[in-house]
Design a protein around this motif. Structure first.
Motif, PDB file in Angstrom:
ATOM      1  N   GLU A 245       0.774  -1.185  -0.050  1.00 44.02           N
ATOM      2  CA  GLU A 245       0.091  -0.070   0.024  1.00 44.02           C
ATOM      3  C   GLU A 245       0.965   1.390   0.184  1.00 44.02           C
ATOM      4  OE1 GLU A 245      -3.396   2.206   2.731  1.00 44.02           O
ATOM      5  OE2 GLU A 245      -2.670   0.206   3.166  1.00 44.02           O
ATOM      6  N   GLY A 246       0.654   2.332  -1.092  1.00 45.30           N
ATOM      7  CA  GLY A 246       1.182   3.232  -1.053  1.00 45.30           C
ATOM      8  C   GLY A 246       2.514   3.229  -2.288  1.00 45.30           C
ATOM      9  N   ASP A 247       2.745   2.073  -2.468  1.00 41.94           N
ATOM     10  CA  ASP A 247       3.748   1.981  -3.587  1.00 41.94           C
ATOM     11  C   ASP A 247       3.237   2.581  -4.812  1.00 41.94           C
ATOM     12  OD1 ASP A 247       5.612   0.947  -1.720  1.00 41.94           O
ATOM     13  OD2 ASP A 247       5.372  -1.105  -2.390  1.00 41.94           O
ATOM     14  N   PRO A 248       4.254   3.222  -5.615  1.00 41.64           N
ATOM     15  CA  PRO A 248       3.837   3.921  -6.843  1.00 41.64           C
ATOM     16  C   PRO A 248       3.806   2.419  -8.044  1.00 41.64           C
ATOM     17  CG  PRO A 248       6.203   4.290  -6.453  1.00 41.64           C
ATOM     18  CD  PRO A 248       5.707   3.440  -5.279  1.00 41.64           C
ATOM     19  N   ILE A 249       2.916   2.780  -8.650  1.00 39.23           N
ATOM     20  CA  ILE A 249       2.636   1.782  -9.923  1.00 39.23           C
ATOM     21  C   ILE A 249       3.687   1.726 -10.953  1.00 39.23           C
ATOM     22  CG2 ILE A 249       0.957   0.720 -11.610  1.00 39.23           C
ATOM     23  CD1 ILE A 249      -1.174   1.354  -9.658  1.00 39.23           C
ATOM     24  N   ILE A 250       4.148   0.686 -11.461  1.00 38.22           N
ATOM     25  CA  ILE A 250       5.417   0.808 -12.425  1.00 38.22           C
ATOM     26  C   ILE A 250       4.768   0.382 -13.704  1.00 38.22           C
ATOM     27  CG2 ILE A 250       7.650   0.081 -12.835  1.00 38.22           C
ATOM     28  CD1 ILE A 250       7.246   1.788 -10.366  1.00 38.22           C
ATOM     29  N   THR A 251       5.190   1.079 -14.899  1.00 37.73           N
ATOM     30  CA  THR A 251       4.893   0.590 -16.368  1.00 37.73           C
ATOM     31  C   THR A 251       6.103  -0.432 -16.650  1.00 37.73           C
ATOM     32  OG1 THR A 251       6.143   2.198 -17.099  1.00 37.73           O
ATOM     33  CG2 THR A 251       3.816   2.697 -16.761  1.00 37.73           C
ATOM     34  N   GLU A 252       5.822  -0.828 -18.053  1.00 41.63           N
ATOM     35  CA  GLU A 252       6.927  -1.734 -18.619  1.00 41.63           C
ATOM     36  C   GLU A 252       8.161  -1.244 -18.783  1.00 41.63           C
ATOM     37  OE1 GLU A 252       6.608  -4.939 -22.352  1.00 41.63           O
ATOM     38  OE2 GLU A 252       5.433  -3.135 -22.202  1.00 41.63           O
ATOM     39  N   GLU A 253       8.148   0.170 -19.083  1.00 44.04           N
ATOM     40  CA  GLU A 253       9.392   0.762 -19.144  1.00 44.04           C
ATOM     41  C   GLU A 253      10.007   1.138 -18.063  1.00 44.04           C
ATOM     42  OE1 GLU A 253       6.512   1.516 -20.634  1.00 44.04           O
ATOM     43  OE2 GLU A 253       6.926   0.874 -22.717  1.00 44.04           O
ATOM     44  N   ALA A 272       2.085  13.003 -11.710  1.00 46.79           N
ATOM     45  CA  ALA A 272       1.898  12.492 -10.596  1.00 46.79           C
ATOM     46  C   ALA A 272       1.838  10.773 -10.496  1.00 46.79           C
ATOM     47  CB  ALA A 272       0.835  13.197  -9.499  1.00 46.79           C
ATOM     48  N   PRO A 273       2.428  10.293  -9.719  1.00 50.42           N
ATOM     49  CA  PRO A 273       2.423   8.733  -9.769  1.00 50.42           C
ATOM     50  C   PRO A 273       1.180   8.362  -9.000  1.00 50.42           C
ATOM     51  CG  PRO A 273       4.054   9.417  -8.246  1.00 50.42           C
ATOM     52  CD  PRO A 273       3.841  10.655  -9.068  1.00 50.42           C
ATOM     53  N   VAL A 274       0.616   7.319  -9.550  1.00 50.60           N
ATOM     54  CA  VAL A 274      -0.542   6.723  -8.920  1.00 50.60           C
ATOM     55  C   VAL A 274      -0.094   5.714  -7.889  1.00 50.60           C
ATOM     56  CG1 VAL A 274      -2.727   5.207  -9.275  1.00 50.60           C
ATOM     57  CG2 VAL A 274      -2.002   6.656 -10.891  1.00 50.60           C
ATOM     58  N   ALA A 275      -0.478   5.825  -6.550  1.00 52.34           N
ATOM     59  CA  ALA A 275      -0.143   4.867  -5.624  1.00 52.34           C
ATOM     60  C   ALA A 275      -0.917   3.718  -5.260  1.00 52.34           C
ATOM     61  CB  ALA A 275      -0.121   5.701  -4.167  1.00 52.34           C
ATOM     62  N   TYR A 276      -0.463   2.613  -5.232  1.00 52.79           N
ATOM     63  CA  TYR A 276      -1.287   1.610  -4.975  1.00 52.79           C
ATOM     64  C   TYR A 276      -1.918   1.345  -3.745  1.00 52.79           C
ATOM     65  CZ  TYR A 276      -2.179  -3.591  -4.957  1.00 52.79           C
ATOM     66  OH  TYR A 276      -2.742  -5.065  -4.806  1.00 52.79           O
ATOM     67  N   LEU A 277      -3.477   1.164  -3.933  1.00 54.35           N
ATOM     68  CA  LEU A 277      -4.751   1.229  -3.120  1.00 54.35           C
ATOM     69  C   LEU A 277      -5.043   2.504  -2.586  1.00 54.35           C
ATOM     70  CD1 LEU A 277      -3.966  -2.137  -0.897  1.00 54.35           C
ATOM     71  CD2 LEU A 277      -5.237  -1.973  -3.034  1.00 54.35           C
ATOM     72  N   HIS A 278      -4.650   3.639  -3.250  1.00 55.57           N
ATOM     73  CA  HIS A 278      -4.761   4.919  -2.873  1.00 55.57           C
ATOM     74  C   HIS A 278      -5.992   5.525  -4.079  1.00 55.57           C
ATOM     75  CE1 HIS A 278      -1.643   6.051   0.013  1.00 55.57           C
ATOM     76  NE2 HIS A 278      -2.283   4.676   0.512  1.00 55.57           N
ATOM     77  N   SER A 279      -7.097   5.465  -3.585  1.00 57.17           N
ATOM     78  CA  SER A 279      -8.149   6.097  -4.817  1.00 57.17           C
ATOM     79  C   SER A 279      -8.230   7.636  -4.697  1.00 57.17           C
ATOM     80  CB  SER A 279      -9.565   5.250  -4.555  1.00 57.17           C
ATOM     81  OG  SER A 279      -9.444   4.027  -4.432  1.00 57.17           O
ATOM     82  N   PHE A 280      -8.544   8.263  -5.757  1.00 54.36           N
ATOM     83  CA  PHE A 280      -8.700   9.706  -5.632  1.00 54.36           C
ATOM     84  C   PHE A 280      -9.547  10.099  -6.749  1.00 54.36           C
ATOM     85  CE2 PHE A 280      -5.045   8.975  -7.947  1.00 54.36           C
ATOM     86  CZ  PHE A 280      -4.994   9.617  -9.277  1.00 54.36           C
TER      87      PHE A 280
END
Length: 653
Positions: A245-253, A272-280
């Protein structure tokens, strides 16, 4: 000057001003400068003078035209020695035969040369700055050249120093790194010397001075600048261990998956990076001129196990633009430029444990024209595959700071409720104010202005204010946890309502005054930390209380009392109160008595009355302390014996 070109400026109107340059204006016999006249030209020897006129300022450039290479054998038109040019120039500005100003230039230019030889490995020995000044001439800033007004610069020739001998830098910067200080006995710099100065002055050499180490800051350590690289949880070649929870989501690159979000300053940040399990859910204002496309939707996302999934994108067209266009300028139809842009993006992340299983994206497109202001909407939701009936379930069931408080209306067929406060806009009127949810752990205070007529009935006014305050709370229960289920009543706490005081006070027919108006809504939420999941504390809501505070409303007469409307500010405050998860154990009588002798809880520590004789004292060996204590006790006992009346009678016998 030490280069082949030097620039200066002439301030003032240069119309009708003649500029000229004179070579070697110094008399070789007397050493004095010759009297300059205005009959010169813009070329003297190997020097050219260029003037670029302006409105009230002109740029004056003096440049050398000869080459600066060292001469080879039997060569001409070159520099016979490393010091190639040593000349004195004078630039004159004249209007007719009257000289307006002059500029004196001392040129020392060395020949251009390339180093061809063995490099010495002897390193420069830097003295210890704590005992000897590193820079004996701090104003010497240019290597291999003379710095103007720096009289301690050894690279300045005596002829060159005569040009600025009367305006040298003073103090430490000018080379006086060991000046006499006021505390020195031989110093006479103090204006008022006290009478005791000869007894307390310092007798020391100037090598030991408080200015020593003026440019020395002690030992320094390399600062650990936070890296902006992606904090991957594993090194390359090892399996990815999943998101927390709170980790930034990573892309393939190996880059952040970004969605526009609001910063602390209230502005939208596009990367702004999207954080895991943080809705907004955010809204961003933009125009056609400042519009920028976001991250492409064909980017694949790391699931958390080094696998990658493609986003499922659905495009829709906006037909009602009135909900998104907030401002429009009147432009002619022929001049309007329109473009198809993104109005809104809704992301749904379906997760399980520490992995992302699926990503659904809904993109709403519309036409944005020049002169219009667009309110873009971006929503990110995290939905668990373990949930039932589409309800969101989090790995950490407790509330997290900054997340909305869950509310429910158990008396309605649809139990979904809301707990809001105002978000005023424009003039701050209640009629145009929007709502925003109450965020957990965030104490808030908001309000709006209600317009009241002078002939308003007090009972109707109290009812109107109470109705607007109650509109903020469309709920009967508040969720204990962030994943409270609507089907289980034990997951919710009932809201305790303290109704406003009903007043029967009569105003005696007076207009414009109403007592006991419930203008303030107070929301108190009591919570506690009941545990932790993976080191993240779980916070549960234990109770919620709603009360009202009354005020005396009185009509405020404006200028001339022509306006029959007055304003009544109504407010809503939210306060979060943390309490222990369990009631503290009552203090026993033994603990109360022991607390009186506890040195950590009292200013007076009776057990350490004879501190040197106790084990707490470690300044000396315990055997020495015990011996000194016994000797002291013997002296006290002897003094007590000698002072008693019976001892005096014994001596008389």
């Amino acid at each position: 000057m030490s280069g082949s070109r030097v620039n200066s400026v002439f301030l003032g109107n240069s119309s009708g001003v003649n500029f000229s340059i004179i070579l070697s204006p110094r008399d070789e016999e007397t050493g004095k400068f010759q009297l300059a006249d205005c009959s010169g030209s813009k070329r003297a020897g190997d020097w050219n003078l260029d003037v670029t006129p302006g409105m009230n300022i002109s740029k004056v450039t003096v440049s050398l035209t000869r080459p600066l290479e060292l001469c080879l054998p039997n060569a001409t038109g070159c520099c016979p020695s490393p010091l190639c040019v040593v000349e004195t120039l004078q630039v004159l500005a004249c209007r007719g035969s009257v000289m307006l100003t002059q500029l004196l230039i001392q040129a020392e230019i060395f020949a251009n040369s390339s180093f061809a030889g063995n490099v010495s490995e002897n390193a420069t020995i830097i003295p210890n700055q704590a005992f000897k000044p590193l820079g004996s001439c701090p104003c010497n800033l240019t290597a291999g050249a003379c710095d103007v007004r720096c009289c301690c610069d050894l690279e300045c020739t005596p002829d060159f120093q005569q040009l600025f001998s009367g305006s040298c830098f003073t103090g430490v910067f000018g080379g006086d790194v060991n000046p006499p200080f006021d505390q020195l006995c031989s110093s006479q710099s103090m204006e008022f010397t006290p009478e005791w100065f000869p007894f307390l002055c310092v007798q020391s050499s100037l090598d030991n001075t408080p200015f020593l180490g003026y440019f020395y800051h002690g030992s320094t350590s390399t600062s650990k600048v936070p890296s902006f690289k992606i904090p991957l949880q594993t090194s390359p070649g090892k399996p990815f261990t999943g998101y927390r929870e709170g980790d930034p989501i990573i892309t393939e690159e190996d880059e952040f998956f970004t969605v526009p979000q609001r910063s602390l300053a209230g502005q939208c940040v596009g990367n702004a990076p999207v954080a895991y399990l943080h809705s907004f859910h955010v809204k961003c204002l933009t125009s056609l001129e400042s519009y920028k496309d976001g991250l492409p939707h064909d980017v694949r996302i790391n699931t958390g196990t080094a696998d990658f999934i493609q986003q499922n994108v659905v495009y829709r067209t906006i037909t009602d633009r009135g909900k998104f266009i907030t401002e429009s300028e009147s432009l002619h139809a022929a001049e309007v430029l329109c473009q198809n842009v993104t109005f809104a993006e809704h992301y749904k992340f379906f997760w399980k444990d520490k992995n992302i299983e699926q990503v659904n994206v809904t993109v709403f497109l519309g036409s944005l024209c020049d002169g219009e202001i667009l309110t873009q909407r971006f929503t990110v939701e995290f939905l668990s595959l373990k949930s039932a009936n589409g309800e969101e379930q989090f790995e950490n069931p407790g509330y997290q700071a900054g997340k909305p408080v869950r509310a429910a209306n158990m008396n309605a067929s649809d139990p979904l409720g809301s707990l809001n406060i105002w978000q005023p806009a424009g003039r701050g009127l209640c009629a145009s104010a929007a709502y925003r949810p109450v965020l957990f752990g965030v104490d808030s205070y908001s309000g709006c202005i209600l317009e009241v007529d002078i002939n308003e009935d007090c009972s109707l006014l109290r009812g109107n204010v109470t109705e607007k305050l109650n509109a903020l709370i469309q709920a009967t229960h508040i969720g204990k946890r962030d994943n409270s289920s609507y089907s289980d009543l034990n997951d919710w706490v009932e809201i305790i309502r303290l109704d406003p005081f009903s007043s029967n006070v009569s105003t005696g027919g007076l207009k414009g005054i109403c007592p006991d108006v419930p203008a303030n809504l107070n929301i108190r939420i009591i919570f506690a930390k009941v545990g932790a999941v993976q080191g993240i504390p779980q916070q549960h809501i234990l109770a919620v209380q709603i009360s009202y505070s009354t005020v005396l409303w009185q009509f405020q007469c404006g200028l001339g009392c022509k306006n029959t409307l007055s304003s009544l500010p109504i407010t809503a405050s939210v306060q979060f109160i943390e309490v222990p998860a369990q009631p503290p154990i009552p203090v026993t009588r033994y603990q109360k008595i022991y607390a009186e002798f506890d040195c950590n809880q009292n200013e007076v520590c009776w057990p350490q009355l004879l501190y040197p004789l106790t084990r707490f004292y470690t300044g000396e060996p315990y055997s020495q302390c015990l011996a000194k204590g016994l000797f002291l006790a013997f002296l006290i006992l002897l003094a007590a014996i000698m002072s008693n009346p019976w001892s005096s009678k014994l001596w008389k016998r």
